[in-house]
Each structure stands twice: as structure tokens, then as C-alpha cells.
Design a protein around this motif. Structure first.
Motif, mmCIF file in Angstrom:
data_model
loop_
_atom_site.group_PDB
_atom_site.id
_atom_site.type_symbol
_atom_site.label_atom_id
_atom_site.label_comp_id
_atom_site.label_asym_id
_atom_site.label_seq_id
_atom_site.Cartn_x
_atom_site.Cartn_y
_atom_site.Cartn_z
ATOM 1 N N VAL B 46 28.031 43.400 23.084
ATOM 2 C CA VAL B 46 29.439 43.534 23.453
ATOM 3 C C VAL B 46 29.946 44.936 23.148
ATOM 4 C CG1 VAL B 46 31.766 42.693 22.986
ATOM 5 C CG2 VAL B 46 29.859 41.074 23.123
ATOM 6 N N CYS B 47 29.549 45.465 22.010
ATOM 7 C CA CYS B 47 30.078 46.763 21.577
ATOM 8 C C CYS B 47 29.113 47.928 21.764
ATOM 9 C CB CYS B 47 30.486 46.697 20.106
ATOM 10 S SG CYS B 47 32.021 45.783 19.846
ATOM 11 N N HIS B 48 27.866 47.638 22.099
ATOM 12 C CA HIS B 48 26.887 48.710 22.224
ATOM 13 C C HIS B 48 26.244 48.715 23.607
ATOM 14 C CE1 HIS B 48 26.904 50.108 18.051
ATOM 15 N NE2 HIS B 48 27.093 48.854 17.711
ATOM 16 N N SER B 49 26.041 49.912 24.144
ATOM 17 C CA SER B 49 25.420 50.038 25.463
ATOM 18 C C SER B 49 23.992 49.522 25.449
ATOM 19 C CB SER B 49 25.403 51.506 25.894
ATOM 20 O OG SER B 49 26.711 52.007 25.947
ATOM 21 N N ASN B 50 23.313 49.790 24.333
ATOM 22 C CA ASN B 50 21.944 49.330 24.197
ATOM 23 C C ASN B 50 22.003 47.886 23.688
ATOM 24 O OD1 ASN B 50 19.232 49.265 24.064
ATOM 25 N ND2 ASN B 50 19.024 51.070 22.762
ATOM 26 N N ILE B 51 21.520 46.955 24.497
ATOM 27 C CA ILE B 51 21.843 45.549 24.315
ATOM 28 C C ILE B 51 21.538 45.033 22.917
ATOM 29 C CG2 ILE B 51 21.436 43.233 25.236
ATOM 30 C CD1 ILE B 51 20.368 45.963 27.411
ATOM 31 N N THR B 52 20.450 45.522 22.325
ATOM 32 C CA THR B 52 20.036 44.979 21.032
ATOM 33 C C THR B 52 20.759 45.622 19.860
ATOM 34 O OG1 THR B 52 18.121 46.401 21.354
ATOM 35 C CG2 THR B 52 17.789 44.041 21.594
ATOM 36 N N GLY B 53 21.721 46.497 20.139
ATOM 37 C CA GLY B 53 22.587 46.982 19.072
ATOM 38 C C GLY B 53 22.266 48.379 18.595
ATOM 39 N N GLY B 54 23.255 48.987 17.943
ATOM 40 C CA GLY B 54 23.096 50.340 17.443
ATOM 41 C C GLY B 54 23.297 51.353 18.551
ATOM 42 N N GLY B 55 23.582 52.601 18.143
ATOM 43 C CA GLY B 55 23.692 53.664 19.132
ATOM 44 C C GLY B 55 25.046 53.713 19.804
ATOM 45 N N GLY B 167 20.785 36.030 33.722
ATOM 46 C CA GLY B 167 21.375 36.892 32.700
ATOM 47 C C GLY B 167 20.356 37.766 31.998
ATOM 48 N N ALA B 168 19.257 37.988 32.630
ATOM 49 C CA ALA B 168 18.193 38.751 31.982
ATOM 50 C C ALA B 168 18.445 40.250 32.108
ATOM 51 C CB ALA B 168 16.854 38.408 32.622
ATOM 52 N N TYR B 169 17.791 41.001 31.261
ATOM 53 C CA TYR B 169 17.790 42.460 31.381
ATOM 54 C C TYR B 169 16.383 42.980 31.110
ATOM 55 C CZ TYR B 169 17.462 43.007 26.307
ATOM 56 O OH TYR B 169 17.021 42.973 25.010
ATOM 57 N N LEU B 170 16.142 44.181 31.575
ATOM 58 C CA LEU B 170 14.875 44.859 31.339
ATOM 59 C C LEU B 170 15.163 46.229 30.751
ATOM 60 C CD1 LEU B 170 12.531 44.398 34.432
ATOM 61 C CD2 LEU B 170 11.956 43.933 32.050
ATOM 62 N N LYS B 171 14.337 46.623 29.831
ATOM 63 C CA LYS B 171 14.466 47.962 29.260
ATOM 64 C C LYS B 171 13.075 48.579 29.285
ATOM 65 C CE LYS B 171 16.844 48.009 25.424
ATOM 66 N NZ LYS B 171 17.108 47.885 23.953
ATOM 67 N N ALA B 172 12.970 49.790 29.778
ATOM 68 C CA ALA B 172 11.653 50.430 29.845
ATOM 69 C C ALA B 172 11.779 51.866 29.374
ATOM 70 C CB ALA B 172 11.115 50.393 31.272
#
Lengths: 476, 379
Positions: B46-55, B167-172
Motif C-alpha cells: 500500500v505504501c511502497h512501490s516495491n510490493i514486498t516493502g521498503g524503498g 491479482g498476481a505480479y511479476l518482478k524480474a
């Protein structure tokens, strides 16, 4: 009333926390250190640190670094735990600054690890250790510098020490090193000293698949061997892999795919340099055979020729291998694997190379060892790899050239390649006023110059070999 | 903990708490760490661009801080440069005073114990800039670049593709692997010993799902933590959590196979809950480092109690426990902290507190008391 109730609940919760936290703290207190040294290791298992590297390991790496730098997930892959640190830092290129070694023996100012612990202004990222301040003390930093200045040698227990404590016992030639399986488990992280294929060494014969062009050999040496000068120190280990890539993945030779020679010393095999020979399971889970007479004494017999026949030393053949090709090596090139045929005006050829000025010319590229695999950018193709290019014009072969991975100390600036021009009629090495048309600087260095463009950075090839569509490996 | 330290701690707690509470009793709030997510029952994404948090903070994260400011909501600076490009930053500078206990002599050894002089130091612990380029409605390029201290390095560089089916996302690319509570403090035992922290990113692929109250992220990466790959062994990391308004629970697991029979496995459980102005979060990690036949089992835990004194001021009491080798007795380490975290405005935070570390008495570095003040700027 509602506010009072809420306040009461919160005070109750606070009381629970204030009661439970001290209980937790008392229940999970810090250790009292009984029976442990300053690094938290059992005293009886802690060897006395008498040489510089042992002290660096104990007083710096174990004391401050391995909180993070340990195991498979160590930052930047840099495992500094005991038994692993040396091979990971001495003469190993820094990941953060690839122009520097982590430790450059005798040269602390060119050793990136020294810069990182000092916090020099030209480092990348933060000063180490990350949990500083306090960072390392002046004495700890000086200890590392002293060790580097003394040649960054390995440990006393492996016989290559720089003893600094006058009262300490020095390792003597009478010591005996009895290797066990665990001494080999990390071999792939040691320094790789040789990578070759086919009959790259005339002394090989059929040993180590020297007669099978599908198999290549890579040799590693441990830190003790690396630090040895002259004859190998007791505890030196050299491991040789014999592998093929025929199915795309690395597969060990089913017979003697992983061998080792260990300088055992003492009274062991004294007639053959004190070496013990090992046949190890390829997944390093078992020792299949070992001893002085392994393979019916064949190991002793062959390796005893290393010095007299090939210029090696102490039962170890010279490395890196050097393969000096002759015309006979190219005689049957048309029977090799054709890895590309093309007749287009390839821009990489410029305007003249390999008859690029003739739009009808056909170029065919043959590779002698199809499974010669440039699996690391540093070493590239194994020594002994041969690639031939022929040009056909008007139904006649008008040009034949070859590149051979010669190795040794040949053309080190250009990845050890030797270039050849062959006579299309009889495939002899062409001769001009200066002798045979072969060498490092053939065509005034043009071969080196053009082929240096075949690298992963340009995306055009690997290790001076341009990408060819039917080469199973060279696709950067 | 030694009795005199407990006494000293409570004495310092009382003085410190009183002064802090009196001084900082009215200002603003911002959100950044897991305890904020626990407090508000929100997912990190919700608050971070990087889904898993931080940054980098998301648009929501940015707006959230500004709306909490009681008065002036205007600013001369907008980190959203246009509809597609936004930037962000974190900068932390601190002063730390550390006092070290005298080292005890090692049994049966004549060598002099190595004492450490007390230190007083100013430091830049990090300076990070972020760039997010929105390529289309779901796909973005994300960059996390460290610029201080000293030379720069890329911590994260990844393509993030959100809005996939279910609701999935991918990060590479290169990114911080999903695992456990993403604490700001890299030196926390649970982050340091597991290797999942802001100093350790890896290259690979991450797939995630965030259906309803659930979050699940799975990453496959080289396992070399930023250095070059030279084998086919990979690291697999997984974190899953269930988030409700007043509580959350989760678990993580990771296995990293490296060549030569080297392997690291870790798993944990974590969670948190809210009770009035309190929120509590904790994590317990079991770590196993294997190298051939050698094996070291470790245990790390973290417990923090946060008290929201005012919208601007959070008081935190945390306790950490670490057993670096399960086969060795009496080598455990602990840390106790009391912190005050005050948001000065929507772009800055002042953190101050004390930390008491305890370990084996033979090693002075493990036994110290620290006082620190940190200025944290962010946008």
C-alpha cells in the motif's frame, strides 16, 4: 465512562507487557561464555593462531565478518568463514570493483578488501564491517596489511605460513597431511589453474580422456598449493575434473571424473614425492579410491614424468597447458563439426576480412571439439580448441584460416589464441618471407584486433570467437 | 542480562522517557516500517512501490504523510515528476556514542583480553535514491541506487509487472528477496543472520499474489547475493502472510543451494497485533548453514512493543535474541533497545535511543551500550 474503560484496558495491557518482557529477557539471557574463546568457539577446538593468516582469520574474519559473510547466502557470495575465506579473497577479483583483486599479495594498496576495512574514499558502498562503528581497530587493519605485505600466504597447518611468533612451533617437513573427504568439498571455489580439451598435452595419452575430444579437463589447486613456491608444501591439493557438456549440462566422466593429488608427506610414498592419489565421487560424497598405488601405480608412473618430459615440477605437469599445433592438426578439418555456413555480407567482417568484398563468397566454419565450452569469461575456451574457417569462391576453396587456443604464456593479451593461414591446396601452414604464417600477431595483429570484438559485452561472441548458429555454446 | 545493566537500563528508561514525552508531545506522523503496517492493518504494497516493502514510497505513501500534517499541506517539492516518472530518496545520518565493557580473559590463556575504546562518531549510514518509471498501467521499471556512503551501487533494478490475472505480479531483475519482516535495521539478528536485509539483494524472478487479506511472494534467484553466477544452483525464497485490521500472521522459508555441498536454509514465523495505542510485532527464525558434513544451526528472534504516544511520536522497546550455534552452550547474544521516533514533518524523522548489547564476556564488541541520534530524510 467509555474513555475510562479504554484507558483501563490499555493500562492492563501495559502491565502485561511490563511483566512479560523482563520474564522473556531473563529466560533468554546472553551466554556466560564458559569454556569459550573470544569468538564463542569451544576452547579445546580452537587452534593456536601462530601465523599471520590464522590471526587474520581469527581476529578479523571470525571476530567481525562472519555474522553476515558466511554460508551460501553470504553478501556478494563472499564467505569469510574458516576454511573458505582464503580461497575467496586471495587473487580473486572484487565484485564491486572488477579492476582490483580483493587481496593482491604483497600489494595492500591494490587490495580492495584493505580499502573496504579502512573506509577509503574510492570504495563502492559502505565501509566494512557493516555493523560499525566501531570498525576494525588500527591493530586489526594493520594485521591484514602485514599479512598482505608478507605475500598473503596460507595457514601454518597447510605448511605455507609466515610465522611471526618466535615462541611458536614451526611446521616441519616431517608433518603429514592425511586428507579426508571434507578437504575436497570446496574444490570448485579454489583457484582454477588449467582448462584444456582433447590431447592438449602429449604426455596425456588416454589418461583423463586425453583421447576423447568430447571431454575437457579443469584443474584446481587449494590455498596451500597456491602459496607454495618450489616443491609443493605438505597439504597441497590439486583436483582435476574431467567433464563433458554433450547433453547441455556438465557431466563428469563415468570413469575417474574427479581426481585429486594430495601432498601427504611424512613417510608416505616417499619414492614419489609424498603424493597420495584420490578417485572421488563426482558429487564429492565419497572417496572411491586412494593411496600411493591408485590405478595400479599409473598415477605415480605418469606424473613422475612431469618434470623431465614437460617442464613441470614435483609431479605436477606445467600449467596452464600449452598446445602447439602443427599442420597435421588441420588435415581433416572438413570432417569436423560444421557450425556455420553463410554467404551474407556480415558487417562484422568489415570490408575485406575472409573475402568480405566478394558478395558471392561462401564461408564455412568448422569446430574440432564441438563440446569445447567457454563456460567462464575469464578462461574462455579450453586450451586445445581449434576452429577453422574456409572461404569458397567460384566452386573453389580460396582461403583457409584457423585459430587455436594455444595457452601457456602465448599471446596472453589476446586470450592465448594463435592464428594460422593455411594453403587451400594441401592445408600446410603457409610460408612467407618471415617464415610460417602463424603466431600471435598474424596479419599485423588484425586477427587479434577483429576477434577481440567477439565478447559478451558486444554480444557478438565469447572469448574471441564470434557467434555461430550451430555452436551449442557460444551464444552470449 | 546482568543485574547492574537492568538497573541502569530502567534508570535511563525513566529519565529518557520522561524527557522525550515532555518534549515531543505534539507533531505529525509518517509511515515507513513494518510496525506502521501492523498498526494500520495494511499490506506493505500500500505504501511502497516495491510490493514486498521498503524503498520508494508509493503515491499513497506520499500522500498519507502529507495529509497527517496538521497545518500547512503545501510543499515546494513533488517527487512525482510527471504521470509516468517519480523519484524518491532516503538519507540517514547519525551520531553514536558507544561504551564497551572490559573483556574477560579467556580461560587458560595468557593473552591479554582485547578491550575496545569507547567511540563517539558521526556517520552517514546510507543515502539512497529511487526511480520509478511507469511504462503502462501495470508495468514499471524500478531502481534503488545507493549513492552514499562512498561510491554508488545498485541495490535493486527490476521490472515490476502488476495487475496480472488473479491479482498476481511479476518482478524480474535485481531485488531484495521476499522473506520475513522487512525491518529498517539491517543489523537486527533476524536480518543479519538470515541474510535478508537491505545490504543483500539478488538477481532473479519473483511471482506474487495478493488476493484479499493474503499476500504470497515466491522468488527464484541466483543465490549469489549480487556476485556473478557460475553454476545452476538457485535460491528459492517464499513469504506468505494473512493481514487483518488488528493483527497479522505470516511465515517465510528459503533454501539456497550453492556448489560444493554448501547450503543455507531458513524459515520463520512472524506476526503482529494492535491493542489501542500499542502494537506488537515479532519474528522467530531458524537458520541452518551446511557445508559438507558440517552443519551450524542458529536461532534468531525479535520482539518489539510500540506505543503511539502522539501522532508524531512512537516509542519502541525491542528485544532480540540470537544463538549463533546450537551446538555450543553459553554463546548466546541479546540486544535491548529503547527508541523514540519523531516525525518532524512529512519529509523528515528524528530517531534517538539507547541500545544495550550482551554477549559472551570474553568479547568486548558484543558487550556495549550505545546512545544514538539519527536524522532521517525521505520523500
Amino acid at each position: 465512562m467509555q474513555l475510562s474503560s479504554q484507558l483501563s484496558r490499555q493500562l492492563c495491557f501495559l502491565r502485561i507487557i511490563l511483566i512479560s518482557l523482563p520474564l522473556l529477557i531473563i529466560g533468554c539471557d546472553a551466554g556466560d561464555g564458559d569454556g569459550l574463546d573470544e569468538n564463542g568457539l569451544a576452547i579445546e577446538n580452537t587452534p593456536a593462531a601462530i601465523d599471520l593468516f590464522s590471526r587474520v582469520q581469527s581476529e578479523v574474519f571470525t571476530a567481525r565478518c562472519i555474522a553476515c559473510h558466511i554460508g551460501a547466502s553470504a553478501p556478494l557470495g563472499l564467505d569469510l568463514s574458516e576454511g573458505n575465506a582464503y580461497a575467496n579473497i586471495v587473487s580473486v577479483t572484487s565484485t564491486q570493483q572488477s579492476t582490483m583483486m580483493l587481496i593482491s599479495p604483497n600489494n595492500p594498496e591494490e587490495s580492495y578488501l584493505v580499502k573496504k576495512i579502512r573506509g577509503d574514499s574510492d570504495i563502492t558502498g559502505a565501509q566494512m564491517p557493516r555493523n560499525g562503528p566501531p570498525f576494525l581497530s588500527d591493530n586489526q587493519i594493520q594485521l591484514v596489511i602485514d599479512w598482505v605485505n608478507a605475500g598473503a600466504k596460507a595457514t601454518a597447518s597447510s605448511g605455507a605460513e609466515e610465522t611471526i611468533n618466535a615462541g611458536a612451533e614451526e611446521t616441519t617437513d616431517d608433518n603429514e597431511f592425511v586428507a579426508t573427504l571434507s578437504d575436497f568439498t570446496n574444490y570448485a571455489s579454489w583457484q582454477a589453474i588449467d582448462y584444456s580439451i582433447d590431447a592438449s598435452n602429449p604426455a596425456l595419452g588416454t589418461a583423463h580422456k586425453g583421447d576423447d575430444a568430447a571431454y575437457s579437463r579443469r584443474t584446481y589447486k587449494n590455498a596451500t598449493a597456491q602459496a607454495s613456491t618450489g616443491e609443493y608444501a605438505i597439504g597441497s591439493i590439486l583436483v582435476k575434473e574431467v567433464v563433458t557438456w554433450q547433453d547441455g549440462d556438465k557431466e563428469f566422466s563415468p570413469m575417474a571424473g574427479l581426481n585429486a593429488m594430495v601432498k601427504r608427506g611424512g613417510e608416505f610414498n616417499s619414492g614419489n614425492g609424498g603424493w597420495e592419489w584420490f578417485d572421488i565421487a563426482s558429487d564429492v560424497t565419497a572417496i572411491n579410491g586412494q593411496g600411493a598405488d591408485l590405478m595400479g601405480g599409473m598415477c605415480d608412473a605418469c606424473h613422475s614424468q612431469a618434470e623431465s618430459q614437460t617442464g613441470g615440477l614435483d609431479y605436477v605437469f606445467p600449467y596452464p597447458s600449452e598446445y602447439i599445433a602443427s599442420a597435421a592438426d588441420f588435415a581433416d578439418y572438413e570432417d569436423w563439426e560444421l557450425i556455420e555456413k553463410r554467404s551474407d555480407q556480415n558487417s562484422l567482417l568489415g570490408e575485406i576480412a575472409h573475402k568480405a568484398d566478394d558478395p558471392d563468397a561462401i564461408r564455412r566454419i568448422y569446430k574440432k571439439q564441438l563440446y569445447a565450452y567457454p563456460d567462464t569469461a575469464e578462461q574462455g575456451y579450453p586450451v586445445g580448441t581449434i576452429i577453422v574457417l574456409e572461404v569458397e569462391q567460384n566452386d573453389a576453396i580460396t582461403e583457409v584460416t584457423a585459430m587455436v587456443k594455444r595457452g601457456g604464456t602465448f599471446n596472453t593479451d589476446n586470450h592465448y589464441w594463435e592464428w594460422f593461414m593455411l594453403a587451400p591446396l594441401d592445408l600446410s601452414i603457409m610460408v612467407d618471407d618471415s617464415g610460417e604464417a602463424r603466431g600471435a600477431n598474424l596479419m599485423g595483429g588484425m586477427c587479434n584486433s577483429c576477434h577481440s570484438g567477439a565478447n559478451p559485452t558486444t554480444g557478438d561472441g565469447i572469448d574471441y570467437v564470434f557467434e555461430h548458429k550451430d555452436d551449442p555454446f557460444n551464444h552470449p | 542480562m546482568k543485574p547492574y545493566k537492568i538497573k541502569m537500563l530502567y534508570s535511563q528508561l525513566a529519565k529518557f522517557g520522561l524527557i522525550t514525552l515532555l518534549y515531543f508531545s505534539h507533531t505529525v506522523i509518517s509511515h515507513a516500517e513494518p510496525y506502521f503496517a501492523v498498526r494500520d492493518g495494511l499490506k506493505c504494497s500500500v505504501c511502497h512501490s516495491n510490493i514486498t516493502g521498503g524503498g520508494k514510497r508509493s503515491a499513497y505513501g506520499q500522500i498519507y504523510t502529507s495529509t497527517l500534517k496538521p497545518a500547512n499541506k503545501t510543499t515546494l517539492f513533488n517527487p512525482k515528476l510527471n504521470d509516468n516518472i517519480s523519484i524518491g530518496a532516503n538519507f540517514r545520518a547519525n551520531w553514536t556514542y558507544a561504551q564497551f565493557d572490559k573483556a574477560k580473559a579467556v580461560e587458560n590463556q595468557t593473552s591479554t583480553p582485547q578491550d575496545i575504546n569507547d567511540t563517539s562518531s558521526f556517520n552517514i549510514s546510507n543515502g539512497i535514491v529511487y526511480l520509478e518509471t511507469q511504462l503502462n498501467s501495470g508495468m514499471s521499471f524500478y531502481l534503488d541506487q545507493q549513492i552514499a556512503p562512498e561510491g554508488g551501487r545498485t541495490r535493486e533494478a527490476a521490472v515490476i509487472w502488476q495487475g496480472l490475472p488473479y491479482g498476481a505480479y511479476l518482478k524480474a531483475g535485481k531485488f531484495f528477496l521476499p522473506y520475513g519482516l522487512r525491518l529498517q535495521d539491517d543489523q537486527a539478528f533476524i536480518r543479519e543472520s538470515t541474510g535478508f536485509n537491505f545490504d543483500n539483494s539478488d538477481t532473479g524472478l519473483e511471482l506474487g499474489l495478493e488476493p484479499g487479506p493474503w499476500s504470497l511472494s515466491l522468488a527464484v534467484s541466483n543465490g549469489t547475493q549480487g556476485s556473478g553466477e557460475n553454476n545452476k544452483d538457485k535460491q528459492v525464497s517464499l513469504v506468505g502472510s494473512y493481514v487483518q485490521k488488528n493483527y497479522r500472521v505470516g511465515m517465510s522459508a528459503s533454501v539456497n543451494n550453492a556448489p560444493n555441498q554448501v547450503k543455507k536454509t531458513a524459515h520463520n514465523i512472524f506476526g503482529g497485533f494492535v491493542y489501542g495505542k500499542f502494537n506488537v510485532l515479532g519474528e522467530v527464525d531458524w537458520i541452518n548453514n551446511e557445508e559438507g558434513a558440517n552443519e551450524i544451526e542458529q536461532l534468531a528472534s525479535f520482539l518489539a512493543v510500540n506505543y503511539l504516544y502522539s501522532k508524531a511520536l512512537n516509542l519502541k522497546l525491542s528485544y532480540e535474541y540470537f544463538d549463533p550455534n546450537d551446538d555450543i552452550d553459553e554463546d548466546e547474544q541479546t540486544r535491548l533497545r529503547l527508541l523514540a521516533e519523531l516525525f518532524l514533518n512529512q519529509y523528515s524523522q528524528l530517531r534517538t535511543g539507547i541500545k544495550i548489547e550482551d554477549g559472551i564476556p570474553q568479547n568486548a564488541i558484543l558487550n556495549n551500550e550505545q546512545l544514538f541520534v539519527e536524522l532521517h530524510l525521505f520523500y
